[in-house]
Design a protein around this motif. Sequence first.
Motif, PDB file in Angstrom:
ATOM      1  N   THR A   1       0.894  -1.500  -0.112  1.00 21.06           N
ATOM      2  CA  THR A   1       0.103   0.023   0.058  1.00 21.06           C
ATOM      3  C   THR A   1       0.892   1.317   0.141  1.00 21.06           C
ATOM      4  OG1 THR A   1      -0.103   0.200   2.536  1.00 21.06           O
ATOM      5  CG2 THR A   1      -1.726  -1.346   1.290  1.00 21.06           C
ATOM      6  N   PRO A   2       0.218   2.326  -0.622  1.00 22.14           N
ATOM      7  CA  PRO A   2       1.276   3.715  -0.330  1.00 22.14           C
ATOM      8  C   PRO A   2       1.663   3.922   0.992  1.00 22.14           C
ATOM      9  CG  PRO A   2      -0.618   3.980  -1.962  1.00 22.14           C
ATOM     10  CD  PRO A   2      -1.027   2.616  -1.115  1.00 22.14           C
ATOM     11  N   GLU A   3       0.617   3.667   2.045  1.00 25.33           N
ATOM     12  CA  GLU A   3       0.944   4.138   3.339  1.00 25.33           C
ATOM     13  C   GLU A   3       2.288   3.084   3.778  1.00 25.33           C
ATOM     14  OE1 GLU A   3      -2.902   5.482   2.378  1.00 25.33           O
ATOM     15  OE2 GLU A   3      -2.029   3.310   2.119  1.00 25.33           O
ATOM     16  N   ALA A   4       2.076   1.957   3.377  1.00 29.47           N
ATOM     17  CA  ALA A   4       3.227   1.039   3.902  1.00 29.47           C
ATOM     18  C   ALA A   4       4.513   1.485   3.350  1.00 29.47           C
ATOM     19  CB  ALA A   4       2.703  -0.405   3.613  1.00 29.47           C
ATOM     20  N   GLU A   5       4.516   1.791   1.986  1.00 27.57           N
ATOM     21  CA  GLU A   5       5.769   2.230   1.146  1.00 27.57           C
ATOM     22  C   GLU A   5       6.407   3.395   2.086  1.00 27.57           C
ATOM     23  OE1 GLU A   5       7.324   3.226  -2.887  1.00 27.57           O
ATOM     24  OE2 GLU A   5       5.629   3.137  -2.601  1.00 27.57           O
ATOM     25  N   GLY A   6       5.309   4.279   2.313  1.00 31.18           N
ATOM     26  CA  GLY A   6       5.735   5.678   2.943  1.00 31.18           C
ATOM     27  C   GLY A   6       6.319   5.364   4.321  1.00 31.18           C
ATOM     28  N   ALA A   7       5.771   4.215   5.031  1.00 31.10           N
ATOM     29  CA  ALA A   7       6.710   4.033   6.473  1.00 31.10           C
ATOM     30  C   ALA A   7       7.950   3.721   6.113  1.00 31.10           C
ATOM     31  CB  ALA A   7       5.821   3.099   7.001  1.00 31.10           C
TER      32      ALA A   7
ATOM     33  N   TRP B   1       7.631   7.194  -5.311  1.00 31.16           N
ATOM     34  CA  TRP B   1       8.861   7.191  -4.759  1.00 31.16           C
ATOM     35  C   TRP B   1      10.143   6.481  -5.446  1.00 31.16           C
ATOM     36  CZ3 TRP B   1       9.680  10.371  -0.809  1.00 31.16           C
ATOM     37  CH2 TRP B   1       8.529  10.607   0.116  1.00 31.16           C
ATOM     38  N   THR B   2      11.405   7.343  -5.617  1.00 31.51           N
ATOM     39  CA  THR B   2      12.396   6.710  -6.293  1.00 31.51           C
ATOM     40  C   THR B   2      13.613   7.205  -5.662  1.00 31.51           C
ATOM     41  OG1 THR B   2      13.487   6.683  -8.376  1.00 31.51           O
ATOM     42  CG2 THR B   2      12.822   8.778  -7.741  1.00 31.51           C
ATOM     43  N   ARG B   3      14.905   6.730  -5.979  1.00 28.75           N
ATOM     44  CA  ARG B   3      16.064   7.038  -5.307  1.00 28.75           C
ATOM     45  C   ARG B   3      17.167   6.915  -6.284  1.00 28.75           C
ATOM     46  NH1 ARG B   3      19.620   3.095  -3.861  1.00 28.75           N
ATOM     47  NH2 ARG B   3      20.499   4.405  -2.311  1.00 28.75           N
ATOM     48  N   ARG B   4      18.313   7.726  -5.842  1.00 27.49           N
ATOM     49  CA  ARG B   4      19.518   7.829  -6.698  1.00 27.49           C
ATOM     50  C   ARG B   4      20.274   6.690  -6.058  1.00 27.49           C
ATOM     51  NH1 ARG B   4      22.126  12.161  -4.856  1.00 27.49           N
ATOM     52  NH2 ARG B   4      23.627  10.627  -3.705  1.00 27.49           N
ATOM     53  N   ARG B   5      20.659   6.041  -7.111  1.00 28.91           N
ATOM     54  CA  ARG B   5      21.663   4.864  -6.527  1.00 28.91           C
ATOM     55  C   ARG B   5      22.916   5.342  -6.321  1.00 28.91           C
ATOM     56  NH1 ARG B   5      21.147  -0.853  -7.617  1.00 28.91           N
ATOM     57  NH2 ARG B   5      23.230  -0.956  -7.583  1.00 28.91           N
ATOM     58  N   GLU B   6      23.811   4.896  -5.160  1.00 32.78           N
ATOM     59  CA  GLU B   6      25.228   5.236  -5.105  1.00 32.78           C
ATOM     60  C   GLU B   6      26.322   4.524  -5.885  1.00 32.78           C
ATOM     61  OE1 GLU B   6      26.612   7.631  -2.575  1.00 32.78           O
ATOM     62  OE2 GLU B   6      24.809   8.513  -3.554  1.00 32.78           O
TER      63      GLU B   6
ATOM     64  N   THR C   1      18.387   8.915  -0.246  1.00 30.72           N
ATOM     65  CA  THR C   1      18.345   9.530  -1.440  1.00 30.72           C
ATOM     66  C   THR C   1      16.737   9.590  -1.968  1.00 30.72           C
ATOM     67  OG1 THR C   1      19.240   8.094  -2.954  1.00 30.72           O
ATOM     68  CG2 THR C   1      20.694   9.578  -2.053  1.00 30.72           C
ATOM     69  N   LEU C   2      15.889   8.817  -1.058  1.00 29.11           N
ATOM     70  CA  LEU C   2      14.466   8.645  -1.593  1.00 29.11           C
ATOM     71  C   LEU C   2      13.737   9.864  -1.833  1.00 29.11           C
ATOM     72  CD1 LEU C   2      13.570   5.654   0.542  1.00 29.11           C
ATOM     73  CD2 LEU C   2      13.344   5.418  -1.759  1.00 29.11           C
ATOM     74  N   HIS C   3      13.120  10.107  -3.108  1.00 26.87           N
ATOM     75  CA  HIS C   3      12.365  11.136  -3.006  1.00 26.87           C
ATOM     76  C   HIS C   3      11.264  11.120  -4.072  1.00 26.87           C
ATOM     77  CE1 HIS C   3      15.555  10.926  -6.264  1.00 26.87           C
ATOM     78  NE2 HIS C   3      14.839  11.477  -7.188  1.00 26.87           N
ATOM     79  N   TRP C   4      10.313  11.875  -4.051  1.00 26.85           N
ATOM     80  CA  TRP C   4       9.011  11.701  -4.860  1.00 26.85           C
ATOM     81  C   TRP C   4       9.190  12.605  -6.374  1.00 26.85           C
ATOM     82  CZ3 TRP C   4       4.771   8.951  -3.561  1.00 26.85           C
ATOM     83  CH2 TRP C   4       3.740   9.125  -4.187  1.00 26.85           C
ATOM     84  N   VAL C   5       9.023  11.497  -7.192  1.00 27.81           N
ATOM     85  CA  VAL C   5       8.747  12.053  -8.608  1.00 27.81           C
ATOM     86  C   VAL C   5       7.851  11.550  -9.508  1.00 27.81           C
ATOM     87  CG1 VAL C   5      10.171  12.291 -10.728  1.00 27.81           C
ATOM     88  CG2 VAL C   5      11.336  12.354  -8.537  1.00 27.81           C
TER      89      VAL C   5
END
Length: 255
Positions: free
Chosen positions: A192-198, A227-232, A219-223
Amino acid sequence: MTQPSTRETDVLAPSLRRLDLRRDVPEGWIRCSTALAWSFDEWRTRLAGWLAREYGEAPPRTVDAYLVAWYLHIPAQVGALLLHHERRVPSLRPEDLAFRVGAGQPYPDDLAVLADGFCCLPTDPASAAPGATVVRDERALAAVLRARYTAHAARFVQAYGPQSRFGRRTLWAAATDALENALWGAGRAGGTPEAEGAGVADAALVLDSRYPPLTSASTLHWVDGGWTRRRESCCFSYLLPAEPECDGCPRTCAR
């Protein structure tokens, strides 16, 4: 399925059962401490064979990147699951974790926690139990997870670094990715979006800043509605035939 512990005062066992983590080391499983004493050649050979069967090629950098990410998944996944679902942090020492490598895809597909002790919050119903160490709040609990994971990752970097094609910075970048992905994934698995947000919130809690040798804060951010993140670190999957570069790849994303 997880097997019940035989320890009479094992208050961590119910948490592990709920998360499908084992409490023992069945035949064919490997303690992380044993794995760190290997040359890793057998695992690398199996992984290369699997990539060759699946994709027709097994580029050495891709094999190396997969092995690094898959090993670091073990302490990251155990820590993330217990923090997210139970607000507990178990021992993540290599001596206290074990895993099974899958028969087909050579991925650590089952994990075990072998030590009794854990850190928890004052509100934990088992906070007075033997083996429980109470910390003051969630920030302190996150700090315990970060420190224990980093200590395990340091032993992996020390053991595997001389065998790897990558330098220390790249290995620590992979360690950072593994931890944030595990925290995010623990939430996403809820569906669920709520679970992912947690899960995103847990990543922000544990990686609220850069803590060297880890290479980045979360680096998680909303686009575009997700949600997405920039890998290191780079997984080098793009070297496989017909495979594109991943979203968030550090080779193509602005730092």
